[in-house]
Design an enzyme around this catalytic site. Structure first.
Site, short mmCIF file in Angstrom:
data_model
loop_
_atom_site.label_atom_id
_atom_site.label_comp_id
_atom_site.label_asym_id
_atom_site.label_seq_id
_atom_site.Cartn_x
_atom_site.Cartn_y
_atom_site.Cartn_z
N TYR A 137 48.06 16.39 37.53
CA TYR A 137 46.62 16.18 37.39
C TYR A 137 46.28 14.83 37.98
O TYR A 137 46.62 13.78 37.42
CB TYR A 137 46.24 16.25 35.91
CG TYR A 137 44.75 16.26 35.61
CD1 TYR A 137 43.78 16.12 36.59
CD2 TYR A 137 44.31 16.43 34.29
CE1 TYR A 137 42.43 16.14 36.29
CE2 TYR A 137 42.96 16.44 33.98
CZ TYR A 137 42.03 16.29 34.98
OH TYR A 137 40.69 16.29 34.66
N LYS A 165 46.17 19.59 40.33
CA LYS A 165 44.76 19.68 39.99
C LYS A 165 44.13 18.40 40.52
O LYS A 165 44.29 17.33 39.93
CB LYS A 165 44.55 19.80 38.49
CG LYS A 165 43.08 19.86 38.06
CD LYS A 165 42.98 19.84 36.54
CE LYS A 165 41.53 20.00 36.07
NZ LYS A 165 40.62 18.91 36.48
#
Length: 303
Positions: A137, A165
């Protein structure tokens, strides 16, 4: 290995509280049922939209448990397990693995500015704690740490790392990460305001904090991109951006506003946890207008 289950529209799951501000299983179930009915491909549980940094370890475990109870086997489940310490992250990772989640994800360590070597070890320790696949992330605007293509390439030597992400704003970052990983990784567009641009630049899917407020619009935008209908995709993105600007223009936090939008659509998941601010009386008229705009956009693009 097929990564198809990670493609599509994956809303970031919101924290669901009762009237006293405690985690609510029944309201979590209501949001699960709502998203399942809308036809999204999965959910990203326990991240920023889930208010994870304001919840205890036990609360975060409960959220993971409740979502798995109602959605396991029905859609893709990604557990965000980033926490202030590696120890807590591993506890959450193991819990998610026991519950049958499809993958893990984590922000980099927060607060202290750590070198790449420490960030690499943090992510690697989480990855090695379970058999699950892992999604990095990258959200530098809140964590203060920027994932580089070089570190991404190094992490990809571990076959359990399947993607990023990416919530940094430049769409070029999506293109760079996709170039490093190629067809063997999934790059998720993070900033909802650039979903269409991110997909065109190489993102395979999207994980977003406003998706659940208007899942129909993001599903349709994704369909337009897949079909090469970029003009209509851009038109729907423009409408989405109008809505997002409205969501962010209130006295209350964006998540408090989104939760009230959902409440107007029949899904009561409570408010937000302090220090996030709830909506004010002055916000209610503007929220009515946002709900109307969402409904009109759905009628325009999705019927």
């Amino acid at each position: 290995m097929t990564l198809d289950k990670f493609h599509g529209i994956i809303p970031a799951f919101y924290a669901c509280y009762d009237n006293e501000g405690n985690i609510s299983e029944s309201r979590t179930q209501a949001l699960c049922d709502y998203l399942l009915e809308k036809g999204v491909q999965g959910v990203y549980v326990g991240g920023s939209s889930g208010e994870c940094i304001y919840q205890s370890l036990d609360e975060r475990k409960d959220v993971l448990t409740f979502v798995a109870k109602y959605l396991k086997g029905k859609m893709t489940l990604i557990a965000h397990v980033g926490a202030p310490s590696t120890r807590d992250s591993i506890v959450l990772a193991k819990h998610a693995a026991e519950l049958g989640y499809d993958a893990l994800s984590a922000i980099p360590p927060i607060y202290f500015r750590l070198p790449d070597s420490a960030v690499y070890k943090y992510w690697s320790d989480i990855i090695e704690a379970t058999p699950l696949e892992f999604i990095i992330y990258n959200i530098p605007q809140t964590t203060g740490y920027t994932l580089t293509p070089a570190l991404f390439e190094k992490l990809l030597t571990n076959k359990k790392v399947i993607g990023v992400k990416n919530s940094s704003m430049p769409t070029m970052d999506i293109e760079r990460f996709k170039k490093v990983g190629g067809k063997d990784v999934v790059i998720f567009n993070g900033p909802d305001e650039q979903f269409v641009a991110g997909r065109i630049m190489g993102a395979d899917a999207g994980i977003g904090g406003t998706y659940a407020a208007m899942p129909e619009l993001f599903l349709k935008a994704n369909e337009f991109v897949k079909n090469g209908n970029f003009q209509q995709a851009t038109e729907i993105q423009s409408k989405i951006n109008d809505i997002i600007i409205g969501l962010c223009s209130m006295n209350g936090s964006m998540y408090a506003v989104i939760k009230e939008v959902l409440n107007r659509r029949g899904v009561n998941i409570g408010s937000v946890r302090a220090p996030l601010e709830g909506i004010s009386e002055a916000d209610t008229v503007s929220i009515d207008a946002i709900v109307k705009t969402i409904d009109q956009a759905i009628e325009q693009f999705c019927r």
